[in-house]
Design an enzyme around this catalytic site. Structure first.
Site, PDB file in Angstrom:
ATOM      1  N   GLY A 131       0.823  -1.206   0.000  1.00 48.49           N
ATOM      2  CA  GLY A 131       0.000   0.000   0.000  1.00 48.49           C
ATOM      3  C   GLY A 131       0.850   1.245   0.000  1.00 48.49           C
ATOM      4  N   GLU A 135       4.694  -2.387  -5.808  1.00 47.09           N
ATOM      5  CA  GLU A 135       5.335  -3.074  -4.693  1.00 47.09           C
ATOM      6  C   GLU A 135       5.414  -4.586  -4.848  1.00 47.09           C
ATOM      7  OE1 GLU A 135       4.721   0.045  -1.024  1.00 47.09           O
ATOM      8  OE2 GLU A 135       3.595  -1.821  -0.974  1.00 47.09           O
ATOM      9  N   PRO A 141      -7.133   7.430  15.268  1.00 46.47           N
ATOM     10  CA  PRO A 141      -5.999   8.313  15.559  1.00 46.47           C
ATOM     11  C   PRO A 141      -4.826   7.515  16.116  1.00 46.47           C
ATOM     12  CG  PRO A 141      -8.045   9.232  16.411  1.00 46.47           C
ATOM     13  CD  PRO A 141      -8.347   7.824  15.984  1.00 46.47           C
ATOM     14  N   GLU A 152      11.316  -6.537   0.011  1.00 45.26           N
ATOM     15  CA  GLU A 152      11.075  -7.974  -0.183  1.00 45.26           C
ATOM     16  C   GLU A 152       9.574  -8.212  -0.158  1.00 45.26           C
ATOM     17  OE1 GLU A 152      12.149 -12.162   2.206  1.00 45.26           O
ATOM     18  OE2 GLU A 152      12.895 -10.225   2.928  1.00 45.26           O
TER      19      GLU A 152
END
Length: 228
Positions: A46, A66, A83, A115
């Protein structure tokens, strides 16, 4: 004229839970972070959403950057905004889950992921941020979804045995299923179609089947409900 906002704006990220099935158990694709925070820790793929991107485009971009994954089944899961969930500041994440075949999508890290690796879903390392919460939520969604929509076929080869199909459902649900009852329910659906092929390696080879998307969509358009 530029607008001035009275309130501070949180940053926005996307995180992706990628599920796979290796024929025996449910797998999850993780990346090892190459940047702070949590340098060297395992995490979900992400990253931050660009200003010009919509959310799904950002999720697909991050997955490809990624892990190399592209063109996969992807569905929005939930928004996570507690939060303190990210030490960099106030960061809200929109999570997605993907279904892929590990044999067609070998793990590889890229960009800020040093990785990437597939892990058994029941033997995961400690995860960065609140990614363990996101992953648990995704697994609950998948377990619920396969009961009414045949998304599990995204995890199987194009041709598969009924034993493989049952093993997939057992892996996702985390419990055993009665073989006779499972096949009886499955027999009521004509979108699981026999092929002319057989699985090798046995003196009594099992018949191979395939999922017929067109038949399923035709039934669904008439109000058909898939239940197993």
């Amino acid at each position: 004229m530029a607008h001035t906002y009275e309130y501070p704006r949180p940053a926005l990220t996307v995180d992706c839970v990628v599920f796979g099935f290796d024929g025996a158990g449910l797998q999850v694709l993780l990346i090892r972070r190459g940047l702070e925070p949590f340098l060297g820790a395992w995490a979900l793929p992400g990253g931050f959403v660009h200003m010009e991107e919509d959310l799904e485009a950002a999720a697909r971009r991050e997955l490809e950057e990624e892990t190399g994954l592209k063109g996969v089944f992807l569905e929005q899961l939930e928004t996570f905004g507690a939060p303190g969930r990210d030490p960099r500041g106030r960061v809200v994440s929109v999570a997605y889950f993907a279904l892929v075949r590990p044999d067609r999508n070998p793990a590889r890290g890229d960009t800020d992921a040093s990785e990437a690796a597939w892990f058994p879903a029941d033997k995961l390392p400690e995860l960065a941020f609140d990614h363990s919460v996101i992953l648990t939520t995704a697994l609950e969604r998948l377990r619920g979804k396969i009961r009414y929509q045949p998304v599990g076929f995204e995890l199987l080869p194009e041709s598969f045995t009924l034993t493989q199909l049952q093993a997939l459902y057992e892996a996702i649900l985390g419990r055993g299923l009665d073989k006779r009852n499972f096949r009886k329910k499955l027999g009521a659906f004509d979108f699981v179609v026999e092929t002319q092929g057989f699985a090798g390696g046995s003196h009594r080879p099992a018949r191979l089947h395939r999922f017929d998307h067109d038949k399923y969509e035709a039934l669904r358009s008439k109000g058909f409900l898939f239940e197993l």
